[in-house]
Design a protein around this motif. Structure first.
Motif, PDB file in Angstrom:
ATOM      1  N   ARG A   8       0.895  -0.776   0.369  1.00 29.37           N
ATOM      2  CA  ARG A   8      -0.120   0.447   0.012  1.00 29.37           C
ATOM      3  C   ARG A   8       0.353   1.074  -0.158  1.00 29.37           C
ATOM      4  O   ARG A   8       0.413   2.243  -0.491  1.00 29.37           O
ATOM      5  CB  ARG A   8      -0.959  -0.046   1.395  1.00 29.37           C
TER       6      ARG A   8
ATOM      7  N   GLU B 216     -15.000   1.612 -14.240  1.00 29.19           N
ATOM      8  CA  GLU B 216     -14.999   0.692 -12.763  1.00 29.19           C
ATOM      9  C   GLU B 216     -16.675   1.601 -12.236  1.00 29.19           C
ATOM     10  O   GLU B 216     -17.211   0.006 -11.550  1.00 29.19           O
ATOM     11  CB  GLU B 216     -13.780   1.713 -12.326  1.00 29.19           C
TER      12      GLU B 216
ATOM     13  N   ASP C 259     -14.451  -3.083  -2.655  1.00 26.81           N
ATOM     14  CA  ASP C 259     -13.043  -2.316  -2.707  1.00 26.81           C
ATOM     15  C   ASP C 259     -13.459  -2.144  -4.642  1.00 26.81           C
ATOM     16  O   ASP C 259     -14.227  -3.037  -5.441  1.00 26.81           O
ATOM     17  CB  ASP C 259     -11.595  -2.578  -3.850  1.00 26.81           C
TER      18      ASP C 259
ATOM     19  N   GLY D  25     -11.998  -1.384  -7.024  1.00 30.14           N
ATOM     20  CA  GLY D  25     -11.132  -2.260  -8.086  1.00 30.14           C
ATOM     21  C   GLY D  25     -10.252  -2.405  -7.481  1.00 30.14           C
ATOM     22  O   GLY D  25      -9.557  -2.210  -6.480  1.00 30.14           O
ATOM     23  N   SER D  26      -9.248  -2.840  -8.305  1.00 31.90           N
ATOM     24  CA  SER D  26      -8.203  -3.401  -7.875  1.00 31.90           C
ATOM     25  C   SER D  26      -6.305  -3.580  -8.867  1.00 31.90           C
ATOM     26  O   SER D  26      -5.498  -3.620  -8.956  1.00 31.90           O
ATOM     27  CB  SER D  26      -7.863  -5.210  -8.242  1.00 31.90           C
TER      28      SER D  26
ATOM     29  N   PRO E 230      -3.040  -1.998  -6.530  1.00 30.21           N
ATOM     30  CA  PRO E 230      -2.937  -2.456  -5.171  1.00 30.21           C
ATOM     31  C   PRO E 230      -2.527  -2.095  -4.016  1.00 30.21           C
ATOM     32  O   PRO E 230      -1.460  -0.896  -3.964  1.00 30.21           O
ATOM     33  CB  PRO E 230      -1.384  -3.603  -5.262  1.00 30.21           C
TER      34      PRO E 230
ATOM     35  N   GLY F  44      -6.950  -0.079  -3.583  1.00 32.64           N
ATOM     36  CA  GLY F  44      -8.562  -0.629  -4.568  1.00 32.64           C
ATOM     37  C   GLY F  44      -8.456   0.159  -5.608  1.00 32.64           C
ATOM     38  O   GLY F  44      -7.689  -0.110  -5.964  1.00 32.64           O
ATOM     39  N   GLY F  45      -9.594   0.572  -6.520  1.00 34.41           N
ATOM     40  CA  GLY F  45      -9.567   1.461  -8.058  1.00 34.41           C
ATOM     41  C   GLY F  45      -9.718   2.826  -7.137  1.00 34.41           C
ATOM     42  O   GLY F  45      -9.417   3.553  -6.785  1.00 34.41           O
TER      43      GLY F  45
ATOM     44  N   ASP G 282     -11.950   4.894  -5.253  1.00 37.33           N
ATOM     45  CA  ASP G 282     -11.697   4.896  -3.892  1.00 37.33           C
ATOM     46  C   ASP G 282     -10.975   5.806  -3.069  1.00 37.33           C
ATOM     47  O   ASP G 282     -10.617   5.989  -2.700  1.00 37.33           O
ATOM     48  CB  ASP G 282     -11.224   3.483  -3.536  1.00 37.33           C
TER      49      ASP G 282
END
Length: 269
Positions: free
Chosen positions: A4, A40, A233, A235-236, A239, A242-243, A246
């Protein structure tokens, strides 16, 4: 936690670089982020009874962002902004030809994706051109205040948080964290005028307060959206973070309000 931190560090470098490198990096970059955010949004809300018109919605957002881009870059006159109204009505018409369970739901989610996730980036881009010429320090200051508010809210909430803010939406947010984020953003805003050209000290402070209050509400709105559609989240792609929704949830509500405040109540210097 390490992933993160690394992702956050490099993402911030990319964002700052896109702003400082000039209008021809700033405008396309944040337009792309806006389009990816719209896509998204459609991805997480789609289900058997909701089928947003993804291609049309992203195309609609593209037209809005492209029209704003050509206007702020001085390529097209102000009347070109009227072009962005045209695709709005095509959403209704196309729904007539789709055999889906709930066409009105599809129309609603399609338009919401554009308005909620796309249009705010048009306002954010416009923040860089408040005087008619590109000034990177206003959008950069906006991002700094947004990050400051998030940091202040996290530290205050972790240290002093006792009273829940919106427990049914976001159990971890507290009033103490909210106040701490707003106060830290205001303190930073008070000092930005010394380093960034474009706004007076009081404008930076009011801008910080708007971001602190409505950035937090934007975070809560996105949490409400994710809770409604049952995802952790949006999205991904980032890493540990999230997206895009977020990462830019606060901007989605605060950017239009900051732009309107500066256009109506403040003259840039």
């Amino acid at each position: 936690m390490k992933t993160r931190a690394i992702t956050g560090f490099f993402f911030i470098l990319v964002l700052v670089g896109a702003v400082l490198l000039g209008p021809y990096s700033f405008v396309p970059f944040f337009s792309l982020i806006g389009l990816l955010s719209v896509w998204e949004f459609y991805r997480i809300v789609a289900r058997s009874d909701v089928q947003p018109m993804r291609i049309l919605g992203v195309g609609f957002a593209f037209i809005i962002l492209a029209v704003v881009a050509t206007y702020v870059l001085g390529i097209a006159p102000a009347r070109v902004l009227l072009v962005s109204i045209v695709p709005f009505f095509s959403v209704y018409i196309l729904a007539l030809f789709r055999k889906t369970v709930n066409p009105i739901n599809d129309i609603s989610y399609t338009l919401m994706g554009v308005i909620y996730a796309g249009v705010p980036f048009a306002f954010f881009i416009a923040l860089g051109f408040l005087n008619g010429t590109f000034n990177p320090y206003i959008p950069l200051g906006f991002l700094i205040l947004l990050w400051t508010n998030d940091t202040g809210a996290y530290l205050s909430g972790r240290s002093f948080g006792r009273t829940k803010l919106f427990e049914r939406i976001s159990p971890n947010k507290t009033w103490e964290g909210f106040v701490g984020g707003v106060v830290l953003a205001a303190v930073v805003g008070l000092n930005l005028a010394q380093y960034f050209d474009g706004l007076t000290r009081w404008q930076w402070v009011v801008m910080a307060l708007i971001i602190g209050v409505f950035g937090t509400l934007g975070d809560l709105v996105e949490s409400m959206l994710k809770r409604n559609v049952g995802v952790k989240d949006s999205g991904s792609i980032l890493p540990g973070h999230g997206g895009f929704l977020d990462r830019f949830d606060g901007l989605l509500v605060a950017a239009p309000l900051v732009y309107l405040f500066l256009k109506v109540y403040g003259q840039c210097i």
